[in-house]
Enzyme design. Sequence first.
Site, mmCIF file in Angstrom:
data_model
loop_
_atom_site.group_PDB
_atom_site.id
_atom_site.type_symbol
_atom_site.label_atom_id
_atom_site.label_comp_id
_atom_site.label_asym_id
_atom_site.label_seq_id
_atom_site.Cartn_x
_atom_site.Cartn_y
_atom_site.Cartn_z
ATOM 1 N N SER A 7 -33.538 9.711 4.497
ATOM 2 C CA SER A 7 -32.651 10.859 4.694
ATOM 3 C C SER A 7 -32.629 11.233 6.164
ATOM 4 O O SER A 7 -33.661 11.618 6.735
ATOM 5 C CB SER A 7 -33.145 12.055 3.874
ATOM 6 O OG SER A 7 -32.510 13.219 4.358
ATOM 7 N N HIS A 32 -29.241 7.944 3.573
ATOM 8 C CA HIS A 32 -28.955 9.142 2.787
ATOM 9 C C HIS A 32 -28.505 10.262 3.734
ATOM 10 O O HIS A 32 -29.215 10.620 4.677
ATOM 11 C CB HIS A 32 -30.215 9.550 2.026
ATOM 12 C CG HIS A 32 -30.021 10.679 1.068
ATOM 13 N ND1 HIS A 32 -29.498 10.508 -0.189
ATOM 14 C CD2 HIS A 32 -30.292 12.002 1.186
ATOM 15 C CE1 HIS A 32 -29.449 11.675 -0.815
ATOM 16 N NE2 HIS A 32 -29.925 12.609 0.005
ATOM 17 N N ASP A 34 -27.297 14.165 3.961
ATOM 18 C CA ASP A 34 -27.304 15.445 3.259
ATOM 19 C C ASP A 34 -26.259 16.388 3.844
ATOM 20 O O ASP A 34 -26.362 16.795 4.998
ATOM 21 C CB ASP A 34 -28.689 16.086 3.357
ATOM 22 C CG ASP A 34 -29.703 15.364 2.489
ATOM 23 O OD1 ASP A 34 -29.436 15.211 1.285
ATOM 24 O OD2 ASP A 34 -30.754 14.937 3.020
ATOM 25 N N MET A 36 -24.608 20.028 3.609
ATOM 26 C CA MET A 36 -24.889 21.380 3.087
ATOM 27 C C MET A 36 -23.933 22.387 3.709
ATOM 28 O O MET A 36 -23.620 22.290 4.893
ATOM 29 C CB MET A 36 -26.325 21.783 3.428
ATOM 30 C CG MET A 36 -27.371 20.775 2.972
ATOM 31 S SD MET A 36 -29.038 21.385 3.285
ATOM 32 C CE MET A 36 -30.002 19.929 2.872
ATOM 33 N N HIS A 65 -24.775 12.868 -0.066
ATOM 34 C CA HIS A 65 -25.241 13.842 -1.062
ATOM 35 C C HIS A 65 -24.607 15.194 -0.731
ATOM 36 O O HIS A 65 -25.023 15.863 0.218
ATOM 37 C CB HIS A 65 -26.788 13.898 -0.975
ATOM 38 C CG HIS A 65 -27.429 14.887 -1.884
ATOM 39 N ND1 HIS A 65 -28.775 15.214 -1.787
ATOM 40 C CD2 HIS A 65 -26.946 15.625 -2.913
ATOM 41 C CE1 HIS A 65 -29.076 16.108 -2.710
ATOM 42 N NE2 HIS A 65 -27.984 16.381 -3.410
ATOM 43 N N MET A 67 -24.091 18.912 -1.120
ATOM 44 C CA MET A 67 -24.649 20.169 -1.633
ATOM 45 C C MET A 67 -23.710 21.270 -1.172
ATOM 46 O O MET A 67 -24.028 22.051 -0.258
ATOM 47 C CB MET A 67 -26.079 20.352 -1.110
ATOM 48 C CG MET A 67 -27.063 19.397 -1.773
ATOM 49 S SD MET A 67 -28.597 19.194 -0.848
ATOM 50 C CE MET A 67 -28.082 17.907 0.280
ATOM 51 N N MET A 135 -33.228 15.724 -8.372
ATOM 52 C CA MET A 135 -33.852 16.481 -7.280
ATOM 53 C C MET A 135 -35.284 16.855 -7.670
ATOM 54 O O MET A 135 -35.519 17.463 -8.712
ATOM 55 C CB MET A 135 -33.078 17.774 -6.998
ATOM 56 C CG MET A 135 -31.708 17.585 -6.366
ATOM 57 S SD MET A 135 -31.704 16.638 -4.833
ATOM 58 C CE MET A 135 -32.806 17.595 -3.786
ATOM 59 N N ASP A 173 -34.963 12.399 -5.080
ATOM 60 C CA ASP A 173 -34.823 12.991 -3.750
ATOM 61 C C ASP A 173 -35.642 14.268 -3.639
ATOM 62 O O ASP A 173 -35.427 15.211 -4.402
ATOM 63 C CB ASP A 173 -33.329 13.291 -3.528
ATOM 64 C CG ASP A 173 -33.007 13.856 -2.153
ATOM 65 O OD1 ASP A 173 -33.891 13.854 -1.276
ATOM 66 O OD2 ASP A 173 -31.848 14.277 -1.968
#
Length: 209
Positions: A7, A32, A34, A36, A65, A67, A135, A173
């Site tokens: 990540s 990966h 992330d 957000m 991913h 979020m 998660m 994750d």
Amino acid sequence: MKKIAPSILAADFANLEKEIKAVSQAGADLIHVDVMDGHFVPNITIGAPVVASLKKISTVPLDVHLMIDKPEKFIDDFLKAGSDYLTIHIESTDQAEIILKKIQTKAKSGLSLKPKTKISVLEPYLKWVDLVLVMTVEPGFGGQSFMPDQVEKIAWLVDYRKKHHLNYEIEVDGGVNFETRKYLNGADILVSGSYIFKNDYKKNIDSLR
Ligand code: DX5
Ligand code: ZN
């Protein structure tokens, strides 16, 4: 053999190209990413333009991913940016079926759930997913402690996949490191941020595999 997805949340953001090259050379199978939005989770990271830039320099697939609230608004942007896997959270939308089917026209579709969400909530959607992301921390930040009580979700997913002749990959994750790795035998892909980027990338990736 397990795939390892470092990540980049734990990488040096001022040197992302260098970091991605280094971690790829060290054996990463996926990168990966992330995303957000400060609403779905209490933190803000990066958006589709950065994913598009990473796509230009990465030799390994991007595992994005999301979020974010209302992912339906942004799916096109992230597909256009070149996401190879694109994962949404079941808690973030009431349009999961439409979104997953749309992702599958261009990329691998992923569905994730927060620790407090029951795994059975995913059941109606599993026929449209290529990846389920379990998660093992509350999403929002890197460097948190692994939640062992989430491990039973992996066993449930392995069982369900077999029973229904599906072939989604199972990804874990949050708080994945050399110690917590022992809980994760049923998983196909391990995401790890702070553990891998802390020091020797190759040694750390090998130790997870
Ligand atoms: C948390 C993110 C994770 C995080 C993992 O919301 O989804 O991908 O970066 O970081 P570590 O491995 O440090 O828990
Ligand atoms: Zn993540």
